[in-house]
Design a protein around this motif. Sequence first.
Motif, PDB file in Angstrom:
ATOM      1  N   ASP A 151      -4.249   4.586  -0.752  1.00 32.86           N
ATOM      2  CA  ASP A 151      -3.499   3.887  -1.786  1.00 32.86           C
ATOM      3  C   ASP A 151      -4.179   4.014  -3.151  1.00 32.86           C
ATOM      4  O   ASP A 151      -3.514   4.103  -4.184  1.00 32.86           O
ATOM      5  CB  ASP A 151      -3.355   2.406  -1.406  1.00 32.86           C
ATOM      6  CG  ASP A 151      -2.708   1.575  -2.492  1.00 32.86           C
ATOM      7  OD1 ASP A 151      -1.469   1.650  -2.642  1.00 32.86           O
ATOM      8  OD2 ASP A 151      -3.439   0.857  -3.216  1.00 32.86           O
ATOM      9  N   LEU A 167      -6.142   1.910   2.719  1.00 32.71           N
ATOM     10  CA  LEU A 167      -6.515   1.301   1.429  1.00 32.71           C
ATOM     11  C   LEU A 167      -7.080   2.366   0.489  1.00 32.71           C
ATOM     12  O   LEU A 167      -6.771   2.386  -0.702  1.00 32.71           O
ATOM     13  CB  LEU A 167      -7.541   0.190   1.651  1.00 32.71           C
ATOM     14  CG  LEU A 167      -6.992  -1.144   2.146  1.00 32.71           C
ATOM     15  CD1 LEU A 167      -8.088  -1.957   2.836  1.00 32.71           C
ATOM     16  CD2 LEU A 167      -6.419  -1.942   0.982  1.00 32.71           C
ATOM     17  N   LEU A 220       0.834  -1.204   0.000  1.00 32.98           N
ATOM     18  CA  LEU A 220       0.000   0.000   0.000  1.00 32.98           C
ATOM     19  C   LEU A 220       0.867   1.251   0.000  1.00 32.98           C
ATOM     20  O   LEU A 220       1.816   1.363   0.775  1.00 32.98           O
ATOM     21  CB  LEU A 220      -0.912   0.017   1.224  1.00 32.98           C
ATOM     22  CG  LEU A 220      -1.892  -1.142   1.381  1.00 32.98           C
ATOM     23  CD1 LEU A 220      -2.784  -0.912   2.592  1.00 32.98           C
ATOM     24  CD2 LEU A 220      -2.746  -1.326   0.128  1.00 32.98           C
ATOM     25  N   TRP A 241      -8.673   0.613   6.553  1.00 29.85           N
ATOM     26  CA  TRP A 241      -9.543   1.077   5.467  1.00 29.85           C
ATOM     27  C   TRP A 241      -9.145   2.442   4.915  1.00 29.85           C
ATOM     28  O   TRP A 241      -9.152   2.659   3.700  1.00 29.85           O
ATOM     29  CB  TRP A 241     -10.997   1.076   5.940  1.00 29.85           C
ATOM     30  CG  TRP A 241     -11.452  -0.304   6.287  1.00 29.85           C
ATOM     31  CD1 TRP A 241     -11.742  -0.803   7.526  1.00 29.85           C
ATOM     32  CD2 TRP A 241     -11.606  -1.401   5.382  1.00 29.85           C
ATOM     33  NE1 TRP A 241     -12.076  -2.129   7.452  1.00 29.85           N
ATOM     34  CE2 TRP A 241     -12.004  -2.530   6.143  1.00 29.85           C
ATOM     35  CE3 TRP A 241     -11.452  -1.552   4.010  1.00 29.85           C
ATOM     36  CZ2 TRP A 241     -12.250  -3.766   5.582  1.00 29.85           C
ATOM     37  CZ3 TRP A 241     -11.690  -2.790   3.432  1.00 29.85           C
ATOM     38  CH2 TRP A 241     -12.088  -3.876   4.216  1.00 29.85           C
ATOM     39  N   LYS A 243      -7.407  -4.214  -3.590  1.00 31.25           N
ATOM     40  CA  LYS A 243      -6.145  -4.544  -2.925  1.00 31.25           C
ATOM     41  C   LYS A 243      -6.309  -5.614  -1.833  1.00 31.25           C
ATOM     42  O   LYS A 243      -5.320  -6.118  -1.303  1.00 31.25           O
ATOM     43  CB  LYS A 243      -5.525  -3.288  -2.323  1.00 31.25           C
ATOM     44  CG  LYS A 243      -4.651  -2.484  -3.288  1.00 31.25           C
ATOM     45  CD  LYS A 243      -3.351  -3.227  -3.615  1.00 31.25           C
ATOM     46  CE  LYS A 243      -2.450  -2.473  -4.567  1.00 31.25           C
ATOM     47  NZ  LYS A 243      -1.763  -1.335  -3.968  1.00 31.25           N
ATOM     48  N   LEU A 244      -7.552  -5.970  -1.498  1.00 22.48           N
ATOM     49  CA  LEU A 244      -7.753  -6.996  -0.481  1.00 22.48           C
ATOM     50  C   LEU A 244      -7.220  -8.357  -0.925  1.00 22.48           C
ATOM     51  O   LEU A 244      -7.015  -9.242  -0.088  1.00 22.48           O
ATOM     52  CB  LEU A 244      -9.239  -7.117  -0.123  1.00 22.48           C
ATOM     53  CG  LEU A 244      -9.848  -5.939   0.638  1.00 22.48           C
ATOM     54  CD1 LEU A 244     -11.330  -6.183   0.888  1.00 22.48           C
ATOM     55  CD2 LEU A 244      -9.125  -5.701   1.960  1.00 22.48           C
TER      56      LEU A 244
END
Length: 645
Positions: A501, A498, A453, A495, A479-480
């Motif tokens: 990112d 994310l 990230l 979160w 991205k998970l």
Amino acid sequence: MKRLCIYLTYDKQKIIDKYIGYMLRELKTCVDYLVVVCNEEEILSGLNILKEFADEIFYRFNIGFDAGGFKDALCEYIGWDKVLQYDELVLVNDSIYGPLRSMKSVFSEMEQRLVDFWGLAIHGEGRNYFVGNVHEHIQSYFLVIGSRMLHSPEFMNYWIHLPYFKTFKETIAQYEIGFTRYFSNLGYTYDALADTKVNDSMNSKNNYSQYALIPFEMMEKRNFPFLKKQPFSVNTLYCQTQQNFKQALDYIDKETNYDVNLILENIVRIHNIADLQQTLHLQYIISNEEEKNLNVSIAIVVFLAYKESSEYVLEYLKKINRNFSINIFAENEEFLEDYIKHNYTCKAADEEAFAELLLEFEEYDYVCVLHDTDVTSEIEFSCVGKSYFYNVWENMLKDNNHITGVIECFQKNAFLGFLTSPQPNFGNYFGEYGRNWYKKFWEVQRVINEMGLNCQISEIKPPFRITNNFWIRGFVLKKLKNIKRTDVLYLEFLWSYLAQDAGYYSGIVETVEYASMNEVNLQYYLYKFADHVRGKCGDFHNYDEMLERLRICGLEIFCRKYSKIMVYGVGEEARARKNLLPNIEAYVVSDCQEKPQDIDGIPVKYLSEIKTLNDYGIILCMNKENQLQVIPLLEARGFENYFCV
């Protein structure tokens, strides 16, 4: 008039953003030769932006900060023979967004002033908490040197003999502040574009960096056609001027031709999202919006852990448009029975599969993820659990009208990627305030690194909200795929990172009704807290004074417990506290650090030299960042008798 411009840039990620291209294009309309100095050894992204406008590009290690970069450019890269072929020298760094009007008009206005050097703004004489006494000076992010001064032997000698400063503090004190004083003492005259004098005070303690605290006023009223980067990471709560930052962005967007997205693109990438959430007060209050036909795809994803919650969950779900994709998951299939009866899509799933399940919804435009909560009295009053449930579900999924408002928030704010409910402040949830990372920072950082990230994370700045209940752009969920099942427990911290990112900032969302109630509660807590501190620790007049009262009060209580005191740290904070600390046996520093032999006759020792600590109380006189580095060293030796100032 022939002008030479040196533009200096530094970016930890070695990226050149588009706002720099805009500035360089404007500078090129006013200068004859444009040199870019990169205070990094390479540029990984955006080099084409520099190549489009720069006549020469130089790369260097970031030695000596801005001053070192300009010194090397003048003395080595360009050389004085070439520098002195020009009538004016322009020194600019990348810490400003703009200009909001043409650079030609700026230079044209300043040509009428007939001074030897000028800049964009002047900082009045004052006292700065960072460097101490501050002399009046032109702020150094933009300096223009006229012909008389440029061609003087004093100017060349200044740069030749200028040292490479080792710290940012030295750079500010000796270069930024010292430059103006040095040359004005030699008889050179100066001025600035912006009218900052109107806000200067006869009381020098009240003079401050105006671009940092009142940026909107500066650009709207004070002839300052730029916005500085720094304010977006400045805590202004002691004077509450953060309204200026949002006003500044709105002003730029609506009243100028400058593309505000150039600013947002950069600040979302380089700043801590917790800072932006506070500075831009990213708290969205949804009124009773009229339900609209939303031309977007929406998924509602619910995870169940309590059978008794079905009555409350279904109450909300029944108000939601069935055109949305509503998906219910639970580890225990028995928990799904009530939802199956109402024809909801249900599936038994392990909580460890949380990330994998959410990946199924990455193609949706917007995804709302919700969990139920314990609404029984098995652990605490059931009303507390119900209030927490209300905090989440009322602010996330009140009804179709509310969902319309949430989606419009995303659509009106193209850089908004994540929304969640406010931190609850009742019952035992009040005790969650100030717990920061829950001692999980290093694990979260590891997960972030392993997921690849691109975000700004700091041990002293935890996420503004730790939660697994939120609205998010489906794209962010992609991205998970990079997270391990064993690390899913850290997602509640991740979160906003994310979202960063993916190029988005994050915020809080509330209904009008909830925000009204929450404001009343917060005011009550503040009143009671201030009243308690005043009663126990003495009177105060502002937030900083209150914190100081608490420090002194806590320090006195701690010192009474121990007959022997050691002070960890030898900096200004440690020396300033000396009179408050009785029975100081020694000062302590970490091994391998530079240290004096003593301070006012009290010995200074390395930590490894202290054979036993059990009889001592240790006071950590240092900033929060250094405290976080020292505490593990003490705890590794089994020592817990410490107090952080």
